[in-house]
Design an enzyme around this catalytic site. Structure first.
Site, PDB file in Angstrom:
ATOM      1  N   GLU A 138       8.600 -19.174 -20.280  1.00 41.62           N
ATOM      2  CA  GLU A 138       7.293 -19.599 -19.777  1.00 41.62           C
ATOM      3  C   GLU A 138       7.305 -21.062 -19.356  1.00 41.62           C
ATOM      4  O   GLU A 138       6.744 -21.424 -18.316  1.00 41.62           O
ATOM      5  CB  GLU A 138       6.214 -19.365 -20.848  1.00 41.62           C
ATOM      6  CG  GLU A 138       5.976 -17.906 -21.187  1.00 41.62           C
ATOM      7  CD  GLU A 138       5.227 -17.152 -20.106  1.00 41.62           C
ATOM      8  OE1 GLU A 138       4.837 -17.783 -19.097  1.00 41.62           O
ATOM      9  OE2 GLU A 138       5.032 -15.937 -20.262  1.00 41.62           O
ATOM     10  N   ASP A 278      10.657  -7.556 -15.383  1.00 37.61           N
ATOM     11  CA  ASP A 278      10.246  -7.658 -13.986  1.00 37.61           C
ATOM     12  C   ASP A 278      10.937  -8.766 -13.196  1.00 37.61           C
ATOM     13  O   ASP A 278      11.549  -8.528 -12.158  1.00 37.61           O
ATOM     14  CB  ASP A 278       8.727  -7.817 -13.894  1.00 37.61           C
ATOM     15  CG  ASP A 278       8.174  -8.912 -14.807  1.00 37.61           C
ATOM     16  OD1 ASP A 278       8.930  -9.465 -15.624  1.00 37.61           O
ATOM     17  OD2 ASP A 278       6.965  -9.207 -14.691  1.00 37.61           O
ATOM     18  N   GLU A 371      -4.310  -3.845 -17.830  1.00 38.11           N
ATOM     19  CA  GLU A 371      -2.975  -4.257 -18.240  1.00 38.11           C
ATOM     20  C   GLU A 371      -2.029  -3.072 -18.377  1.00 38.11           C
ATOM     21  O   GLU A 371      -0.862  -3.158 -18.039  1.00 38.11           O
ATOM     22  CB  GLU A 371      -3.051  -5.019 -19.575  1.00 38.11           C
ATOM     23  CG  GLU A 371      -1.741  -5.625 -20.033  1.00 38.11           C
ATOM     24  CD  GLU A 371      -1.273  -6.782 -19.169  1.00 38.11           C
ATOM     25  OE1 GLU A 371      -0.169  -7.303 -19.429  1.00 38.11           O
ATOM     26  OE2 GLU A 371      -2.002  -7.187 -18.241  1.00 38.11           O
ATOM     27  N   GLU A 392      -0.348 -10.303  -9.365  1.00 35.81           N
ATOM     28  CA  GLU A 392       0.702  -9.484  -8.750  1.00 35.81           C
ATOM     29  C   GLU A 392       0.213  -8.614  -7.593  1.00 35.81           C
ATOM     30  O   GLU A 392       0.918  -8.446  -6.592  1.00 35.81           O
ATOM     31  CB  GLU A 392       1.385  -8.623  -9.824  1.00 35.81           C
ATOM     32  CG  GLU A 392       2.349  -9.374 -10.719  1.00 35.81           C
ATOM     33  CD  GLU A 392       1.670 -10.229 -11.762  1.00 35.81           C
ATOM     34  OE1 GLU A 392       2.313 -11.123 -12.339  1.00 35.81           O
ATOM     35  OE2 GLU A 392       0.457 -10.015 -12.013  1.00 35.81           O
TER      36      GLU A 392
END
Length: 578
Positions: A138, A278, A371, A392
């Protein structure tokens, strides 16, 4: 063994550059009415960004993120990825996370005054010498990525934003942060710890569990840092981790979701294209574009084919066991919505459009994208009903519009904008949604709302920023320029400025992977001097002789990305197109 050639570079740059798509599809320039709508919608997104940004600056800065309902703040950099909220620091007072995330968005919006003001404040006040345990992944994509991208934008000679006041302070901060990352890679495998203390390094008894994304999504930011500083340690560490991770794939070219950095053993064998994995796929392709290493393309092509073969079910993607390829969980997760955007960059437009439309159907059903949605039961996950302002779907919508110029994607963007304003906008900014069935709000405005969600929506309607330079966007939406000087092996000749390529004195005109209906993977047969185009989405038929008993035995055609079917005579082919 397949090796990328000049043709790949041509196609890949054409696919990756929205500005070239604009030129390729120039006959589809919008009418005056469409131009007026684009201006109106881009102005709406601009206003949304500043509503979020101004409230952050008023109520939360210099802390990390805004709490828009209570108009307060959270020092959340130490909480990102920390689901159990363990080992939280006592004296940490934030690192202006949202300001860092907003830098490239300010540049894209053309607000050079605020961009310069933010850079100068960070230059004089930001320090990473803090006793805070942070998530490496992150912090890398948000902070390091934000700093190196903003440094490049501030020093870009073709679009100089800061005049005379900037002395590479952001790069100095990025280098300091990168050096604090390096102890995380000191493991028997070279795979980095998921957590590191910015002041003290890896803490005693630190967990050795991490994710595939955490190990395999560091190369863009750390590689860029090495290219900018001349210090190879950052790229070397990220590349070693990526190579080790790839070596752990199964015989099916699939990877799991979580692993142990000390032993190199998998912990969770089920995997997909969503959370925990991802950005690994995303960074393989984008690292190839940015740095030009053949090995990145080879990894991506193998991984992409495996995803299409074992995870794809019609327009959906389920999860599967990396060892057997057998389906495990039939679920949609909101993070999967990045996948159509990645497919556009590969040139697999038809598949991208198919999946994107299914994601948008779910968005329309609930007003936002939940989600987690259980595909096998056609229902929401009982505990993951939230929507944290994720970008996204907007990201994939932007890429698909750039590739096709289909105005339907602008309608999708307008629908997303309307939903965000209707369901998440409050006086103090934009709030996450705790439960999409009730639209109950949560007191959190994530930094990626400014770094990605607003940015991709704005670029959907105003792509002026992309006209003079080819960029790739990191998984956090920070633009990095594609520069020939960063490539270790150049194609024979190319010109990034005008999107054409010259080979043997013959100019190759602009085109796109969409118009060729191939994905950008090409093979030269030297014996016959014949160029054959082969798609990255190619899935071979089950049998070498192409015999079949049903459509399941047939794969995806190498030249068209279309699914093959079994004929009455028992052979795989594109029978509907003959």
């Amino acid at each position: 063994m397949f090796r990328p050639s000049v043709a790949i570079w041509i196609l890949l740059y054409l696919v990756i550059s929205p500005s070239i798509f604009i030129i390729c599809l120039s006959e589809q320039h919008p009418t005056n009415l469409m131009a007026a709508k684009r201006k109106r919608m881009s102005d709406r997104v601009r206003e949304m960004f500043y509503h979020a940004y101004d409230n952050y600056m008023m109520y939360a800065f210099p802390h990390d993120e805004l709490k828009p309902l209570s108009k307060t703040y959270t020092d959340s950099l130490s909480e990102l990825g920390n689901l159990k909220l363990e080992h939280l620091p006592q004296q940490y007072n934030g690192s202006a996370l949202t300001l860092i995330e907003s830098l490239s968005s300010l540049a894209i919006l053309g607000n050079y005054t605020e961009f310069e003001k933010a850079i100068l404040w960070l230059s004089e006040n930001l320090s990473f010498d803090v006793d805070a345990r942070i998530n490496l992944f992150e912090c890398n994509i948000r902070v390091l990525g934000g700093l190196v991208s903003a440094h490049i934008l501030a020093t870009d000679s073709t679009n100089r934003l800061v005049q005379g006041t900037y002395k590479k302070q952001l790069l100095d901060l990025a280098e300091d942060l990168g050096q604090r990352f390096l102890p995380a890679f000191d493991t028997p495998t070279g795979l980095p710890y998921a957590w590191i203390n910015l002041k003290h390094g890896v803490m005693a008894d630190e967990t050795t569990e991490t994710s595939t994304s955490g190990c395999g999504s560091l190369i863009l930011e750390m590689g860029t840092l090495s290219r900018l500083t001349g210090d190879p340690r950052f790229e070397t560490a990220a590349l070693r981790a990526l190579r080790k991770l790839w070596s752990m794939r199964s015989s099916l070219n699939l990877l799991g979701t979580t692993l142990d950095v000390a032993t190199g053993n998998w912990i969770e064998y089920s995997s997909g294209i969503g959370a925990g994995v991802d950005s690994f796929y995303e960074y393989l392709l984008k690292a190839y574009v940015l740095f030009g290493r053949d090995e990145f393309w080879k990894m991506f092509q193998s991984a992409y084919i495996a995803v299409q073969k074992y995870f794809r079910h019609g327009p959906w993607y389920h999860e599967a066991d990396m060892r057997t390829g057998k389906a495990t969980y039939w679920q949609l997760t909101s993070l999967q919505a990045f996948w159509p955007g990645l497919q556009v960059q590969v040139g697999d437009i038809e598949a991208a459009n198919s999946s994107h439309r299914e994601f948008f159907k779910v968005w329309k059903q609930y007003g936002v994208l939940p989600e987690r949605y259980l595909l096998d039961h056609q229902m929401l996950h009982p505990t993951e009903k939230y929507y944290p302002l994720r970008p996204e779907l907007a990201e994939s919508t932007f890429y698909l519009y750039q590739a096709t110029k289909d105005p339907w994607y602008m309608e999708v963007g307008e629908s997303i904008i309307n939903s965000l304003n209707a369901h998440t906008r409050v006086k103090g900014g934009f709030a996450s949604i705790r439960d999409v069935t009730t639209m109950q709000l949560e007191d959190h405005q994530h930094s990626f709302f400014l770094a990605e969600t607003c940015k991709y929506l704005y670029l959907l309607f105003d792509d002026t920023f992309l006209l003079n330079q080819n960029y790739i966007f990191t998984t956090e939406g920070h633009p990095l320029p594609v520069r020939r000087s960063w490539h270790e092996r150049l194609p024979e000749a190319y010109n990034l400025s005008n999107g054409s390529s010259v080979k043997n004195g013959e100019q190759i005109k602009r085109t796109s992977a969409m118009s060729l209906r191939v994905c950008p993977a090409a093979m030269i047969h030297h014996e016959s001097n014949e160029r054959r185009l082969q798609s990255a989405c190619h899935i071979p038929d089950t049998r070498a002789d192409h015999r079949c008993f049903s459509d399941v035995d047939c794969g995806l055609d190498a030249n068209t990305c279309r699914r093959r079917s079994c004929s009455m005579a028992g052979y795989c082919g594109l029978w509907s197109y003959i």
